[in-house]
Design an enzyme around this catalytic site. Structure first.
Site, PDB file in Angstrom:
ATOM      1  N   GLY A  67      58.818  -3.084  48.452  1.00  0.00           N
ATOM      2  CA  GLY A  67      59.733  -3.496  49.293  1.00  0.00           C
ATOM      3  C   GLY A  67      60.375  -2.281  50.021  1.00  0.00           C
ATOM      4  O   GLY A  67      60.994  -2.389  51.020  1.00  0.00           O
ATOM      5  N   HIS A  72      49.135  -8.644  49.980  1.00  0.00           N
ATOM      6  CA  HIS A  72      48.870  -7.731  48.962  1.00  0.00           C
ATOM      7  C   HIS A  72      47.468  -7.685  48.349  1.00  0.00           C
ATOM      8  O   HIS A  72      47.087  -8.641  48.036  1.00  0.00           O
ATOM      9  CB  HIS A  72      49.885  -7.697  47.865  1.00  0.00           C
ATOM     10  CG  HIS A  72      51.460  -7.615  48.149  1.00  0.00           C
ATOM     11  ND1 HIS A  72      52.209  -8.634  48.585  1.00  0.00           N
ATOM     12  CD2 HIS A  72      51.968  -6.271  48.237  1.00  0.00           C
ATOM     13  CE1 HIS A  72      53.445  -8.272  48.747  1.00  0.00           C
ATOM     14  NE2 HIS A  72      53.218  -6.905  48.617  1.00  0.00           N
TER      15      HIS A  72
END
Length: 227
Positions: free
Chosen positions: A87, A203
């Site tokens: 993040g 991802h």
């Protein structure tokens, strides 16, 4: 992102909130030093986001861990410290870099940040300034820098995708540092890019990690050889 032609924008946007939550909670993913054979060996410091923090992966299977294994296998006198946080943005990296440099005194710094800036719609000039500052501070501390470039899909707009790509080339040129133009080359630009991604389609999965390592390690190895 030129390499993410087949990934839908909603997949990016859907993950933004979860990435923010991870960052706010201090999720470090893999922000640990790889076990060094020689604790006195020069440090390779990796400062990145979830792509480098083994998000959704079994510990020790991410590209940074694989690179550490390559360092050991090739008997390179160095050890890898992974300071990546899921993040994280370039602002987060900028706020952390001075302390990381002071703590680890790296000889090489790999910067893998910027993707979350784009996902959150942050100004490109801010991303560029943050990357330039991180690079400059690293060089002032005596480290060589390898910047990992990222791209946005064209459904963000061709103009924006081009300008985002140019952030990395501009910083690398201005700071006279090395650049991997597209960190996810061979992962996000395949015939079926989803095959190498986790279910969130953002991802990369475990199968993609060796390719990511191979996009970085040869370029970093050149820097190490120069020294």
């Amino acid at each position: 992102m030129e390499g993410l032609l087949k990934l839908k924008r909603r997949h990016f946007n859907a993950l933004v909130s979860s990435l923010c939550a991870l960052a706010a909670a201090g999720s470090l993913g893999s922000a640990l030093a790889q076990a060094p054979a020689n604790a006195a060996a020069p440090v390779i410091l990796v400062v990145g986001d979830s792509l480098s923090a083994e998000y959704g992966l079994k510990r020790g299977t991410g590209w940074v861990a694989l690179m550490a294994a390559s360092v050991a296998k090739e008997k390179v006198k160095a050890r890898v410290v992974n300071a990546s946080i899921s993040g994280d943005t370039t602002s987060g990296g900028r706020s952390r870099i001075a302390a990381l440099l002071a703590q680890h005194k790296p000889k090489w710094v790999v910067i893998e940040l910027g993707g979350n800036d784009a996902l959150r719609g942050l100004p490109l000039n801010m991303t560029r300034d943050n990357l330039a500052t991180m690079t400059s501070l690293s060089r002032e501390a005596g480290a060589q820098v390898l910047l990992l470039g990222m791209e946005m899909p064209p459904n963000y707009g061709a103009k924006y995708a081009q300008e985002f790509r140019e952030v990395f080339t501009t910083v690398a040129k201005a700071e006279k540092t090395e650049l991997v133009p597209f960190f996810l080359k061979g992962v996000a630009d395949t015939t079926d890019p989803t095959a190498l991604f986790q279910n969130d389609r953002i991802h990369p999965n475990e199968r993609a990690q060796p390719t990511m390592r191979d996009n970085v390690w040869p370029e970093l190895r050149k820097l190490i050889a120069r020294r």
